[in-house]
Design an enzyme around this catalytic site. Structure first.
Site, short mmCIF file in Angstrom:
data_model
loop_
_atom_site.label_atom_id
_atom_site.label_comp_id
_atom_site.label_asym_id
_atom_site.label_seq_id
_atom_site.Cartn_x
_atom_site.Cartn_y
_atom_site.Cartn_z
N ILE A 181 8.05 7.99 -1.08
CA ILE A 181 8.77 9.27 -1.16
C ILE A 181 7.92 10.33 -1.86
CG2 ILE A 181 10.86 10.43 -1.94
CD1 ILE A 181 12.19 7.66 -2.19
N VAL A 223 -0.38 -3.81 -1.56
CA VAL A 223 -0.67 -2.39 -1.30
C VAL A 223 -2.10 -2.21 -0.82
CG1 VAL A 223 -0.71 -0.07 -2.30
CG2 VAL A 223 1.05 -1.70 -3.05
N LYS A 276 8.60 4.38 -14.56
CA LYS A 276 8.77 5.47 -13.59
C LYS A 276 9.57 6.62 -14.20
CE LYS A 276 8.45 2.38 -9.61
NZ LYS A 276 9.19 1.39 -8.81
N GLY A 300 7.40 -8.47 -0.60
CA GLY A 300 6.33 -7.63 -1.17
C GLY A 300 6.86 -6.47 -2.01
N ASP A 319 9.77 -1.68 -15.00
CA ASP A 319 9.17 -0.88 -13.92
C ASP A 319 9.90 0.46 -13.79
OD1 ASP A 319 7.43 -0.88 -11.30
OD2 ASP A 319 9.45 -0.33 -10.67
N GLU A 365 7.09 -6.74 -8.50
CA GLU A 365 5.82 -6.73 -9.23
C GLU A 365 5.28 -8.15 -9.31
OE1 GLU A 365 4.31 -3.73 -10.39
OE2 GLU A 365 5.86 -3.14 -9.00
N VAL A 381 5.64 6.34 -8.40
CA VAL A 381 7.10 6.48 -8.50
C VAL A 381 7.70 6.62 -7.11
CG1 VAL A 381 9.04 7.75 -9.50
CG2 VAL A 381 6.87 7.64 -10.74
N1 LIG Z 1 4.21 -3.62 -3.99
C1 LIG Z 1 4.84 -2.46 -4.02
O1 LIG Z 1 5.82 -2.24 -3.31
C2 LIG Z 1 4.35 -1.37 -4.90
C3 LIG Z 1 3.35 -1.57 -5.82
N2 LIG Z 1 2.94 -0.54 -6.62
C4 LIG Z 1 1.88 -0.74 -7.58
O2 LIG Z 1 0.68 -0.99 -6.87
C5 LIG Z 1 -0.15 -1.85 -7.63
C6 LIG Z 1 -0.50 -3.07 -6.79
O3 LIG Z 1 0.69 -3.74 -6.45
P1 LIG Z 1 0.70 -4.91 -5.36
O4 LIG Z 1 -0.29 -4.63 -4.29
O5 LIG Z 1 2.11 -5.11 -5.02
O6 LIG Z 1 0.21 -6.12 -6.26
P2 LIG Z 1 -0.51 -7.47 -5.76
O7 LIG Z 1 -0.36 -8.44 -6.88
O8 LIG Z 1 -0.05 -7.85 -4.40
O9 LIG Z 1 -2.05 -7.00 -5.64
C7 LIG Z 1 -2.92 -6.82 -6.72
C8 LIG Z 1 -4.26 -7.42 -6.30
O10 LIG Z 1 -5.23 -7.11 -7.28
C9 LIG Z 1 -6.06 -8.25 -7.42
N3 LIG Z 1 -6.75 -8.20 -8.70
C10 LIG Z 1 -6.30 -8.53 -9.92
N4 LIG Z 1 -7.27 -8.34 -10.84
C11 LIG Z 1 -8.36 -7.88 -10.19
C12 LIG Z 1 -9.65 -7.48 -10.58
N5 LIG Z 1 -10.04 -7.56 -11.84
N6 LIG Z 1 -10.50 -7.03 -9.64
C13 LIG Z 1 -10.13 -6.98 -8.35
N7 LIG Z 1 -8.90 -7.33 -7.90
C14 LIG Z 1 -8.04 -7.77 -8.82
C15 LIG Z 1 -5.09 -9.44 -7.30
O11 LIG Z 1 -5.83 -10.61 -6.98
C16 LIG Z 1 -4.18 -8.96 -6.19
O12 LIG Z 1 -4.67 -9.34 -4.92
C17 LIG Z 1 0.62 -2.16 -8.91
O13 LIG Z 1 0.23 -1.24 -9.90
C18 LIG Z 1 2.05 -1.92 -8.50
O14 LIG Z 1 2.87 -1.58 -9.59
C19 LIG Z 1 3.49 0.72 -6.54
C20 LIG Z 1 4.47 0.98 -5.64
C21 LIG Z 1 5.02 -0.05 -4.78
N1 LIG Z 2 8.27 -3.48 -7.83
C1 LIG Z 2 8.50 -2.12 -7.49
C2 LIG Z 2 7.47 -1.70 -6.47
C3 LIG Z 2 7.40 -0.25 -6.33
O1 LIG Z 2 7.17 0.51 -7.24
C4 LIG Z 2 9.89 -1.95 -6.91
O2 LIG Z 2 10.54 -2.96 -6.65
O3 LIG Z 2 10.32 -0.81 -6.77
NA NA Z 3 6.21 8.60 -4.44
#
Ligand SMILES: NC(=O)C1=CN([C@@H]2O[C@H](COP(=O)(O)OP(=O)(O)OC[C@H]3O[C@@H](n4cnc5c(N)ncnc54)[C@H](O)[C@@H]3O)[C@@H](O)[C@H]2O)C=CC1
Ligand SMILES: N[C@@H](CC=O)C(=O)O
Ligand code: NA
Length: 447
Positions: A141, A20, A210, A192, A206, A195, A137
Site C-alpha cells: 500500500i 521478499v 510500523k 509468507g 511488528d 516474520e 509499513v
Molecule cells: N514477508 C512479508 O510479507 C514482508 C516482509 N517485510 C520485511 O522484509 C524483510 C524480509 O522479510 P522476508 O523476506 O519475509 O524474510 P525471510 O526470512 O523470508 O528472508 C530473509 C532472508 O535473508 C537471509 N539472510 C539472513 N542473514 C543474512 C545475511 N547476513 N546475508 C545475506 N542474507 C541473509 C535469510 O537467509 C533469508 O533468506 C524483513 O525486514 C521483513 O520485516 C516487510 C513487509 C512484508
Molecule cells: N509480518 C508482517 C509482514 C509485513 O510487514 C505482517 O504480517 O504484516
Molecule cells: Na507500504
C-alpha cells in the site's frame, strides 16, 4: 553521478533472497525493459547476498553467478542497495556501509527503522543519498510517500488501521472458521506473511514498529518502537471473539496514532501524541471490520483533507516487492536526474504521551451474583473513577449450572475516558464481592 555517467546502468545490490528478496529479484528481471524506460537507464542486478550458497533459487530466476555470501563487499559495488534481510544486525551495519560508499538504500525493515531510524536518516543525509522504505509499513500500500509528500501541505490528526497481515489473518480465521490460534499462525507462516519469528507479529512488535514509523512521519516527530504502547493478540481468547460477535463487532489488532491537544473539557492536560497497538472490538458496520485475511487498511484523518483510506495487501512476497521496486525506481531516478528525496522531518518534536493518558473506550463483561445491589455496586466503581457508562446489559446466565447459583452476565460499554481510569475501574471491579470473574475486557474503537 556526473553527466558522462547518466546513461550507465544503475547497479543494484540485493541483500537477502527470502520471501521478499526472491520476489524482488524475479520481478526486477521480468520488468527490466519497463524499469529502464522509466528510469532512463537500465537497472543492473550486480549481486544477491545470501546466508548460504547452494540453495536452488531458480524460481527467483537469479543467475547463480550473482550469489555471494560477502554482503559487505557487495554493498561497495552498488548505486542502490536493497536490504531485505530483516532484523537489526547485520542489516544496520550493511546499510551504514552502503551510505559510506555513496549508495542509496531501499529497505523493508520496520524493526530496524523503528529502533535506529534517526541514525540511518542522519547517515543518509551526511552521504547525500536516499533512504526509502515504503515496504516497511503496510506492504504494497502506498502510504509512507502519501504521508511524507502528498500530505505535507496538511495537518494530520490521526492514523488508525490494521498494519499487520499475520494477526489480521489469525483473527479473521478465529472469527470465520473457528480455527485455533496456533493453526492459524502456522498457515500465515506458510503463506509468507509472518516474520522470521512470528512472535514479532502475534505479540504486536511488528505493528508497534510500523506505528512508530507512521507517527514519526505523520506528526513530524521522533517516535521509536519503545514509545509505543503494545499489546498483541496472544491473550485474545475464544470467549473474547464470542463476546465481540454477540456485540455485533469483530476483534482487530489496531495501530492508533493520534495528535492530542490539551483540553480542559476532557481533562487532557498535555499536548503530544498517543501511539498504541492493541486488540480492539470494532462494529461490523465499520470499514475496518471488512478487512479480511492478510489485508491491511489504514485511515488517515487530516485537518483539510478529512478522512482518507488506504487498503491493500500488507504482506507477502510480490506485494511487498511492488513497494520495494517502486522505491528502487524512485531512488534510481534521483541518481539519474540529480538530487534526492525528502529526508527525516522531526521539527514538531512532540512528546509521546503515556498510555494512561490516552482516551479509550472499554467493553467489560462481568460474571456477577444475580442479586439486589450488584448493578449499584458496579456503577459506583465507574463513578469513583470518573468513567461514564454508555450502555449496560444484564442477562441471566443461560446454563443450568449457573442458573442454580443465581449468576448473571453484566456487560458494560463505556464512553471515552483516560485509559488509566478504565484500567483502575476494571481492577476495582475484580475486587468486588459480587463479581465472580471479569470474563472479558477489550477496548472499543469506531462508532
Ligand atoms: N514477508 C512479508 O510479507 C514482508 C516482509 N517485510 C520485511 O522484509 C524483510 C524480509 O522479510 P522476508 O523476506 O519475509 O524474510 P525471510 O526470512 O523470508 O528472508 C530473509 C532472508 O535473508 C537471509 N539472510 C539472513 N542473514 C543474512 C545475511 N547476513 N546475508 C545475506 N542474507 C541473509 C535469510 O537467509 C533469508 O533468506 C524483513 O525486514 C521483513 O520485516 C516487510 C513487509 C512484508
Ligand atoms: N509480518 C508482517 C509482514 C509485513 O510487514 C505482517 O504480517 O504484516
Ligand atoms: Na507500504
Amino acid at each position: 553521478m556526473d553527466d558522462s555517467d547518466k546513461h550507465r546502468p544503475i547497479r543494484v545490490a540485493l541483500l537477502g533472497c527470502g520471501v521478499v528478496g526472491s520476489s524482488v529479484a524475479r520481478l526486477m528481471q521480468e520488468q527490466a525493459d519497463d524499469f529502464a524506460a522509466r528510469v532512463g537507464t537500465p537497472l543492473e542486478l550486480v549481486g544477491v547476498a545470501v546466508r548460504r550458497l547452494g540453495r536452488d533459487r531458480s524460481e527467483a530466476g537469479v543467475d547463480p553467478a550473482l550469489l555471494t555470501t560477502d554482503a559487505e563487499g557487495l554493498v561497495t559495488r552498488a548505486d542502490v542497495v536493497v536490504e531485505v534481510i530483516g532484523g537489526i544486525e547485520p542489516a544496520r551495519s550493511l546499510i551504514l556501509r552502503a551510505f559510506e560508499h555513496g549508495a542509496s538504500v531501499v529497505t523493508a525493515n520496520k524493526a530496524l527503522l523503528a529502533e535506529r531510524g534517526p541514525e540511518l536518516y542522519a547517515a543518509a543525509e551526511a552521504a547525500g543519498v536516499d533512504l526509502y522504505h515504503e515496504a516497511s509499513v503496510a506492504g504494497a500500500i502506498p502510504l509512507l510517500r502519501p504521508l511524507r509528500e502528498s500530505l505535507a501541505g496538511d495537518d494530520v490528526r490521526k492514523v488508525l488501521g490494521i498494519v499487520n497481515g499475520t494477526t489480521n489473518y489469525v483473527l479473521d480465521k478465529m472469527h470465520t472458521t473457528g480455527q485455533g490460534f496456533g493453526e492459524a499462525v502456522e498457515a500465515a507462516q506458510a503463506l509468507g506473511y509472518a516474520e522470521a519469528d512470528p512472535t514479532a507479529d502475534v505479540e504486536g512488535f511488528d505493528a508497534a514498529a510500523k506505528a512508530a514509523i507512521l507517527a514519526s512521519l505523520a506528526f513530524h516527530s521522533r517516535v521509536s518502537a519503545r514509545d509505543v504502547h503494545r499489546e498483541g493478540i496472544t491473550e485474545v481468547s475464544a470467549a473474547d471473539i464470542a463476546a465481540a460477535e454477540a456485540m455485533g463487532c469483530v476483534v482487530k489488532l489496531l495501530a492508533i496514532c493520534e495528535r492530542v491537544d490539551a483540553d480542559p473539557a476532557t481533562g487532557t492536560d498535555r499536548t503530544g501524541i498517543s501511539v498504541r497497538v492493541h486488540p480492539a472490538m470494532i462494529p461490523l458496520s465499520h470499514p475496518l471490520a471488512g478487512v479480511r485475511e492478510a489485508f491491511n487498511a489504514v485511515f488517515v484523518e487530516a485537518r483539510s483533507a478529512g478522512e482518507l483510506m488506504f487498503y491493500g495487501r500488507g504482506a507477502g512476497g510480490d506485494p511487498t516487492a511492488s513497494a520495494v521496486l517502486g522505491d528502487v525506481v524512485a531512488v534510481a531516478r534521483h541518481r539519474v536526474g540529480g538530487g534526492r528525496g525528502p529526508g527525516e522531518s522531526t521539527y514538531a518534536d512532540l512528546p509521546t504521551l503515556p498510555m494512561g493518558e490516552a482516551r479509550t473506550r472499554y467493553f467489560i463483561s462481568l460474571d456477577v451474583a444475580d442479586e439486589p445491589g450488584v448493578l449499584a455496586a458496579v456503577a459506583t466503581e465507574f463513578a469513583r473513577n470518573q468513567v461514564s457508562i454508555e450502555t449496560v446489559r444484564q442477562t441471566a446466565r443461560a446454563d443450568d449450572e449457573h442458573r442454580a447459583e443465581e449468576r448473571a452476565e453484566l456487560v458494560v460499554v463505556t464512553h471515552a475516558a483516560p485509559d488509566a481510569a478504565l484500567a483502575a475501574t476494571v481492577e476495582a471491579l475484580a475486587g468486588l464481592a459480587q463479581v465472580r470473574e471479569v470474563s472479558s475486557v477489550m477496548r472499543v474503537e469506531g462508532e
